[in-house]
Design a protein around this motif. Structure first.
Motif, mmCIF file in Angstrom:
data_model
loop_
_atom_site.group_PDB
_atom_site.id
_atom_site.type_symbol
_atom_site.label_atom_id
_atom_site.label_comp_id
_atom_site.label_asym_id
_atom_site.label_seq_id
_atom_site.Cartn_x
_atom_site.Cartn_y
_atom_site.Cartn_z
ATOM 1 N N ARG A 82 -23.624 -9.012 11.744
ATOM 2 C CA ARG A 82 -22.583 -9.334 10.776
ATOM 3 C C ARG A 82 -22.040 -8.089 10.076
ATOM 4 N N GLY A 83 -22.288 -6.929 10.651
ATOM 5 C CA GLY A 83 -21.672 -5.699 10.148
ATOM 6 C C GLY A 83 -22.472 -4.954 9.101
ATOM 7 N N TYR A 84 -23.711 -5.316 8.865
ATOM 8 C CA TYR A 84 -24.552 -4.564 7.918
ATOM 9 C C TYR A 84 -25.044 -3.273 8.576
ATOM 10 N N ALA A 85 -25.088 -2.207 7.803
ATOM 11 C CA ALA A 85 -25.613 -0.934 8.296
ATOM 12 C C ALA A 85 -26.699 -0.451 7.346
ATOM 13 N N GLU A 86 -27.629 0.346 7.880
ATOM 14 C CA GLU A 86 -28.718 0.860 7.050
ATOM 15 C C GLU A 86 -28.129 1.723 5.928
ATOM 16 N N PHE A 87 -28.580 1.477 4.721
ATOM 17 C CA PHE A 87 -28.093 2.210 3.545
ATOM 18 C C PHE A 87 -28.515 3.671 3.626
ATOM 19 N N VAL A 88 -27.539 4.570 3.396
ATOM 20 C CA VAL A 88 -27.836 6.005 3.385
ATOM 21 C C VAL A 88 -27.534 6.524 1.984
ATOM 22 N N PRO A 89 -28.572 6.899 1.219
ATOM 23 C CA PRO A 89 -28.326 7.415 -0.130
ATOM 24 C C PRO A 89 -27.366 8.597 -0.073
ATOM 25 N N GLY A 90 -26.399 8.629 -0.972
ATOM 26 C CA GLY A 90 -25.457 9.746 -0.996
ATOM 27 C C GLY A 90 -24.174 9.468 -0.244
ATOM 28 N N ASN A 91 -24.184 8.516 0.696
ATOM 29 C CA ASN A 91 -22.943 8.136 1.382
ATOM 30 C C ASN A 91 -21.999 7.445 0.398
ATOM 31 N N ALA A 92 -20.693 7.517 0.678
ATOM 32 C CA ALA A 92 -19.723 6.809 -0.168
ATOM 33 C C ALA A 92 -19.592 5.373 0.333
ATOM 34 N N TYR A 93 -19.616 4.421 -0.579
ATOM 35 C CA TYR A 93 -19.465 3.015 -0.190
ATOM 36 C C TYR A 93 -18.315 2.376 -0.949
ATOM 37 N N GLN A 94 -17.597 1.497 -0.248
ATOM 38 C CA GLN A 94 -16.442 0.792 -0.836
ATOM 39 C C GLN A 94 -16.807 -0.668 -1.072
ATOM 40 N N ALA A 95 -15.994 -1.309 -1.894
ATOM 41 C CA ALA A 95 -16.181 -2.742 -2.127
ATOM 42 C C ALA A 95 -16.130 -3.493 -0.794
ATOM 43 N N GLY A 96 -17.050 -4.397 -0.616
ATOM 44 C CA GLY A 96 -17.098 -5.180 0.628
ATOM 45 C C GLY A 96 -18.029 -4.595 1.668
ATOM 46 N N ASP A 97 -18.459 -3.339 1.489
ATOM 47 C CA ASP A 97 -19.408 -2.745 2.447
ATOM 48 C C ASP A 97 -20.746 -3.468 2.359
ATOM 49 N N LYS A 98 -21.391 -3.614 3.510
ATOM 50 C CA LYS A 98 -22.650 -4.363 3.570
ATOM 51 C C LYS A 98 -23.756 -3.470 4.110
ATOM 52 N N VAL A 99 -24.834 -3.375 3.362
ATOM 53 C CA VAL A 99 -25.916 -2.451 3.707
ATOM 54 C C VAL A 99 -27.278 -3.144 3.615
ATOM 55 N N PHE A 100 -28.267 -2.523 4.258
ATOM 56 C CA PHE A 100 -29.639 -3.005 4.080
ATOM 57 C C PHE A 100 -30.601 -1.842 3.941
ATOM 58 N N VAL A 101 -31.694 -2.116 3.228
ATOM 59 C CA VAL A 101 -32.772 -1.143 3.075
ATOM 60 C C VAL A 101 -34.054 -1.823 3.524
ATOM 61 N N GLN A 102 -34.689 -1.237 4.510
ATOM 62 C CA GLN A 102 -35.916 -1.810 5.041
ATOM 63 C C GLN A 102 -37.104 -1.096 4.417
ATOM 64 N N ASN A 103 -38.093 -1.836 4.006
ATOM 65 C CA ASN A 103 -39.275 -1.226 3.395
ATOM 66 C C ASN A 103 -40.492 -1.450 4.287
ATOM 67 N N ARG A 104 -40.810 -0.448 5.100
ATOM 68 C CA ARG A 104 -42.042 -0.416 5.903
ATOM 69 C C ARG A 104 -42.216 -1.638 6.801
ATOM 70 N N GLY A 105 -41.104 -2.204 7.230
ATOM 71 C CA GLY A 105 -41.168 -3.327 8.165
ATOM 72 C C GLY A 105 -41.679 -4.622 7.561
ATOM 73 N N ALA A 106 -41.913 -4.650 6.232
ATOM 74 C CA ALA A 106 -42.498 -5.844 5.621
ATOM 75 C C ALA A 106 -41.648 -6.418 4.498
ATOM 76 N N ALA A 107 -40.700 -5.637 4.003
ATOM 77 C CA ALA A 107 -39.789 -6.119 2.958
ATOM 78 C C ALA A 107 -38.396 -5.588 3.273
ATOM 79 N N LEU A 108 -37.400 -6.231 2.676
ATOM 80 C CA LEU A 108 -36.011 -5.900 3.029
ATOM 81 C C LEU A 108 -35.111 -6.186 1.837
ATOM 82 N N MET A 109 -34.092 -5.340 1.668
ATOM 83 C CA MET A 109 -33.036 -5.630 0.695
ATOM 84 C C MET A 109 -31.703 -5.558 1.416
ATOM 85 N N LEU A 110 -30.852 -6.536 1.145
ATOM 86 C CA LEU A 110 -29.491 -6.562 1.684
ATOM 87 C C LEU A 110 -28.548 -6.505 0.497
ATOM 88 N N ALA A 111 -27.446 -5.800 0.654
ATOM 89 C CA ALA A 111 -26.509 -5.706 -0.465
ATOM 90 C C ALA A 111 -25.077 -5.735 0.030
#
Ligand code: MN
Ligand code: MN
Length: 466
Positions: A65-94
């Motif tokens: 659905r167009g989510y990409a791994e969040f890269v700290p420091g990258n520029a993000y625009q409204a509507g961008d979809k990202v995820f942060v994976q934590n050690r294969g056991a937890a996840l955040m989507l934004a």
């Protein structure tokens, strides 16, 4: 012909609160939508028996659905979809919102670990020709429920050279499975006199794993040797590799409709994959919300949220700090304005076990998403008691979105109790309340939820992401 209502009857309708079956207030289209939503949920359940499976499943769904791994420091625009994976056991989507971060985030936190039986570091032994795997139960299990249930093994093993192998045994129709035995009733007289809580001890939960000896007089533990040979052939692992493994025994059966009217879903792990799925599908649907959304799938809730993949750690805070850095916002100001839902299941009133429930304040199955102002035990111990003001915000939100909802305590005041991840988010100075799906037979190897309640929980999450 209906008689005209008296003034008092009309006034009573206005003044008295009635907790009604949600279906009575839903359109045909909504009832169908609840059925349809359940189909996707059942597939998700079958693919997601552990937190690791869940994270993997959701990342694949998110990428599609167009989510990409969040890269700290990258520029993000409204509507961008990202995820942060934590050690294969937890996840955040934004989903990045189009409003200023200082207006606060919208956070929904659920957990994707469920009660189960973990293998011990030294699990394998042979006794009287039977090979067993010893387990250490994870989370709040009623031990007597786990014998005579078909079990599957899920997890990872690290070999001596540091390489990792994934293990899933018991899910494919052609796979063997595992089982814990119980006594036959004929010899169960003494066991039957014991209390439920002591009839089975933790050390009794041993999985039968094999019984065929290798025919070689020179060997001891011949059946155990057969099992080790099979494991070595299939996965290249040795007994010492169990020391560096996370292997979890979970019920092997699949999610099914329950009841002739197909109103319910029976499955392992509704707690709390049901809220995870409901919130993830709302997260996916959020296009360009005003408030940046954060959908958290946490680990370790069933053991108190401790550990760096549980919410009693800073992984959410650090992500918020990374988001703030991009926009030059102050994290504590953003958190102060943030509204959150602790999306977790609640106990549904069970007419078979009325003595532990206070009916007027229990959640009823099929009456919609349950909002728990507080849970806790022994007099609101350890809970977040949501303020009247925040309850009012939730009420306006849910009523405005035509979501069927109800309030719910966990059970009778002194019957027991429980906690959720709410307190760990409240610690960050955010507003939070527990909402979620009422469950029958919670924490059993097979739990029950209503499709209508699942759908209404999803609708509540969707209404929250604006
Ligand atoms: Mn839970
Ligand atoms: Mn639980």
């Amino acid at each position: 012909m209906e008689k005209e209502k008296s003034a008092n009857e009309l006034l009573q309708e206005q003044l008295v609160f009635k907790n009604e079956h949600a279906a009575l207030k839903m359109t045909e289209a909504e009832l169908q939508a609840a059925q349809d939503f359940a189909e996707g949920y059942k597939k998700f359940l079958d693919a997601s028996k552990t937190e690791g499976d869940c994270v993997e499943t959701v990342i694949a769904m998110a990428k599609a659905r167009g989510y990409a791994e969040f890269v700290p420091g990258n520029a993000y625009q409204a509507g961008d979809k990202v995820f942060v994976q934590n050690r294969g056991a937890a996840l955040m989507l934004a989903t990045i919102g189009n409003g200023p971060l200082e207006d606060g985030l919208r956070v929904i936190a659920s957990h994707v670990d469920s009660p189960r039986l973990d293998l011990k570091p030294n699990p394998l032994y042979e006794d009287t020709g039977i090979v067993y795997l010893k387990t250490h139960y994870y989370g709040g299990v009623r031990k007597y429920q786990w014998p005579t249930v078909p079990l599957a093994l899920h997890g990872v093993v690290y070999k001596a050279d540091g390489s990792m192998v994934r293990v899933t045994i018991g899910e494919d129709d052609n796979d063997p499975q595992f089982m814990i035995t119980d006594l036959l009733p004929h010899l169960g007289r003494e066991q039957g006199e014991k209390k439920l809580s002591t009839a089975f001890a933790g050390e009794d939960l041993n999985l039968i794993t094999g019984t065929l000896p290798t025919n070689d007089d020179k060997l001891g533990d011949k059946a155990k040797f057969t099992v080790l040979k099979i494991l070595h052939e299939k996965y290249g692992i040795t007994e010492a590799d169990f020391h560096t493994a996370d292997l979890k025994a979970v019920p092997a059966y699949k999610a099914r409709d329950i009841g002739l009217d197909r109103s319910l879903i029976g499955s392992y792990g509704h707690d709390d994959r049901v809220c995870a799925y409901a919130s993830v599908m709302a997260e996916f649907a959020a296009a360009t919300p005003h408030h940046t959304t954060v959908t958290i799938l946490a680990d370790k809730e069933e053991v108190g949220s401790a550990g760096n993949t549980g919410l009693d750690s800073n992984f959410l805070l650090y992500f918020v700090e990374d988001l703030c850095e991009l926009k030059g916002a102050k994290p504590r100001r953003v958190l102060r304005a943030t509204k959150a839902l602790s999306a977790d299941v609640n106990a549904a009133y069970d007419p078979n076990f009325t003595s532990v429930f206070e009916k007027r304040n229990s959640s009823l199955i099929n009456h919609g998403v349950s909002v728990a102002k507080y849970v806790g035990s022994g007099g609101k111990g350890g809970t977040v008691d949501a303020s009247a003001a925040y309850m009012s915000f939730i009420r306006t939100l849910l009523d405005g979105a035509n979501v069927r909802w109800q309030v719910g305590e966990l059970g009778k005041i002194d019957a027991g109790g429980g906690g959720t991840v709410a307190k760990f988010l409240a610690f960050l100075d955010v507003d939070i309340v527990d909402i979620g799906v009422p469950v029958l037979a919670m924490h059993a190897p097979y739990e029950l939820v209503s499709k209508i309640d699942v759908y209404m929980t999803h609708r509540a999450c969707a209404a929250f992401y604006v």
